[in-house]
Design an enzyme around this catalytic site. Structure first.
Site, PDB file in Angstrom:
ATOM      1  CD  GLU A  24      -2.850   0.862   2.666  1.00  0.00           C
ATOM      2  OE1 GLU A  24      -2.698   0.047   3.136  1.00  0.00           O
ATOM      3  OE2 GLU A  24      -3.664   2.045   2.558  1.00  0.00           O
ATOM      4  CD  GLU A 171     -10.416  -2.174   6.388  1.00  0.00           C
ATOM      5  OE1 GLU A 171     -10.132  -0.956   6.895  1.00  0.00           O
ATOM      6  OE2 GLU A 171      -9.579  -3.119   6.798  1.00  0.00           O
ATOM      7  CD  GLU A 293      -5.988  -4.445   4.059  1.00  0.00           C
ATOM      8  OE1 GLU A 293      -6.030  -4.051   5.559  1.00  0.00           O
ATOM      9  OE2 GLU A 293      -6.387  -3.866   3.411  1.00  0.00           O
TER      10      GLU A 293
HETATM   11  O1  AHR Z   1      -3.035  -2.488   6.339  1.00  0.00           O
HETATM   12  C1  AHR Z   1      -3.276  -1.261   6.964  1.00  0.00           C
HETATM   13  C2  AHR Z   1      -4.712  -0.850   6.991  1.00  0.00           C
HETATM   14  O2  AHR Z   1      -5.533  -1.536   7.492  1.00  0.00           O
HETATM   15  C3  AHR Z   1      -5.271  -0.844   5.392  1.00  0.00           C
HETATM   16  O3  AHR Z   1      -5.005   0.477   4.876  1.00  0.00           O
HETATM   17  C4  AHR Z   1      -6.794  -0.985   5.851  1.00  0.00           C
HETATM   18  O4  AHR Z   1      -7.358  -1.702   4.869  1.00  0.00           O
HETATM   19  C5  AHR Z   1      -6.909  -1.612   7.116  1.00  0.00           C
HETATM   20  O5  AHR Z   1      -7.712  -1.089   8.189  1.00  0.00           O
END
Ligand code: AHR
Length: 486
Positions: A24, A171, A293
């Protein structure tokens, strides 16, 4: 302890995509960690040579990008064309730093090509438009003559890229738009129509899924979207404490070790709950659950930017990581992909960097040791481990998973106990052993690698005894091990 592996009882394929990664625009994951514009750090088209070489070893099957929360703030047009003319933005999710968009679509595909990995792109539903998403798909994947495909050519890429996996938001119950599942399902239905298939293979559409155990979100999506989606994503992190006090990644005691094991093991319950809902609407397992995730999330390293989520990585992460990977194996009828967060310098990373230096973490070694399971057929494995009760949850002392691929059997084992070694005899039924070797990772509970001492913890050969079809070994306390049998 005795374990019996029945090689004639195959239990389905362990999808290689379970060993996926996530990157990310967060902290030093992309910039510095992977992509550099510093001629003193050796790189190819910006991708760090040291990091790429180390990651190639892992044979990463799939890589998710650009977020995370960043995805629903990301406008792909800002990341194409001449770098000097790309607009800046403020990364409001992560530390309020300036994002110069020098790493964009072309750079992401270049990274995937260098790693020989499949791309998984997450689109912007929260702050983007349907048109923006449809155009991005055409820009990336259309081979014909169109303004967007020609713009891609002008920017240096003639042939379209192959893109199989596409996420429709991230999310969306939180940072991706604070939506209710009914509203998100309707948006998904609309956006999905415009994710057109220009390539040979239809795009695999992944819906933004629930947070942890929010089964209502899953139920509404199953009911309202159904088979218009190929998969639902699930996010489930583990901690030492809880969301408000996650614990330190290095300074922890016995209690910190065990409460992290218990938190990691909750993945089993969470997956079970979502599967039960999905089974009601899809008894044929056509819609997958993608844990895009997961991993251990601790308090940020003192002295670092709190918005960068930088943490160290110890033996504890490797052991609890194997517990979770085994849970994915056991649920491989539904869990088709998983993406640990995140690949470099953020949360449970494979690699940490500092300037031109790089270290491999215990989690890197876990992933390297587990490669034999990718796309293997899971083998029925019978054993009876002792259990512990921690904070009201029962966790096993020993966890074992076995698979077979191209005539090679891979057996992975972890021992979650801090002080009890375990003597284990494994009987391999219906198969002859011509050779077997094992490696293990162990050390002090908080062993970790630093830039000054990069080899403090790394895998070593584990001695095993082979007699006919039995393998015996002592699995050290607080360890992971993998046996390769031919
Ligand atoms: O991985 C860190 C964050 O965790 C991501 O950006 C989000 O999708 C999650 O809450």
């Amino acid at each position: 302890m005795k374990a019996v592996i029945n090689t004639s009882r195959k239990q389905g394929k362990i999808s290689k995509y379970i060993y996926g990664q996530f990157t990310e625009h967060l902290g030093r994951c992309i910039y510095e960690g992977i992509y550099v514009e510093d001629e003193n750090i050796p790189n190819t088209n910006g991708m760090r040579t040291d990091v790429i070489n180390a990651l190639k070893e892992l044979e990463i099957p799939v890589l998710r990008w650009p977020g995370g929360c960043f995805a629903d703030d990301y406008h792909w047009r800002d990341g194409i064309g001449e770098k000097s003319s790309r607009p800046y933005m403020v990364n409001t999710n992560w530390g309020g730093v300036v994002e110069n968009n020098h790493f964009g679509t072309h750079e992401f595909f270049e990274l995937c090509e260098q790693l020989n990995t499949e791309p998984y792109i997450c689109g912007n539903v929260g702050s983007g438009s349907v048109q923006e998403m449809r155009d991005w798909i055409e820009y990336m994947t259309f081979d014909g003559d169109s303004p967007l495909a020609n713009e891609r050519r002008k920017n240096g890429r003639d042939k379209p890229w192959k893109l199989k996996f596409f996420g429709v938001g991230n999310e969306n119950w939180g940072c991706g738009g604070n939506m209710r599942p009914e509203y998100y399902s309707d948006l998904f239905r609309r956006y999905a129509v415009f994710i057109r298939n220009y390539g040979d293979e239809p795009i695999y559409k992944i819906a933004g899924g629930p947070n942890v155990d929010d089964t209502n979100w899953t139920e509404v999506l199953m009911k309202n979207i159904g088979k218009a989606m190929n998969a639902i994503s699930l996010h489930n992190y583990s901690y030492e404490g809880d969301w408000n006090s996650k614990g330190d990644s290095v300074s922890f005691d016995e209690n910190g070790w065990y409460s992290n094991m218990a938190s990691a093991y909750k993945m089993k319950k969470v997956i079970k709950a979502h599967k039960a809902v999905m089974d009601q609407y899809d008894s044929e397992n056509e819609i997958a659950l993608i844990v895009d995730e997961w991993g251990n999330w601790y308090d940020v390293m003192p002295g670092t930017n709190p918005g960068f989520l930088y943490q160290q990585n110890t033996l504890r992460d490797a052991v609890s990581g194997m517990l979770i990977l085994h849970i994915f194996h056991e649920n491989s009828d539904r869990v088709y992909m998983a993406n640990i967060a995140q690949m470099v310098n953020v949360l449970q990373s494979m690699i940490l960097t500092e300037g031109e230096n790089m270290v491999l973490t215990p989690t890197y070694y876990l992933f390297n040791m587990m490669k034999g399971h990718m796309d293997g057929l899971r083998l029925d494995t019978d054993y009876d481990s002792k259990n512990y009760e921690i904070n009201g949850s029962i966790i096993p002392q020993i966890s074992i998973s076995a698979s077979e691929k191209n005539g090679v059997i891979t057996v992975s084992l972890c021992n979650t106990s801090i002080d009890a070694d375990e003597d284990i005899t494994i009987s391999i039924c219906d198969s002859n052993i011509s050779s077997a070797e094992a490696i293990a990772l162990t050390g002090a509970i908080n062993s970790h690698n630093t830039f000054d001492a990069p080899d403090t913890i790394k895998p070593e050969t584990l001695s095993i005894n082979v007699e006919n079809s039995n393998i015996s070994l002592t699995l050290p306390a607080k360890s992971i091990a993998v046996i390769t049998i031919k």
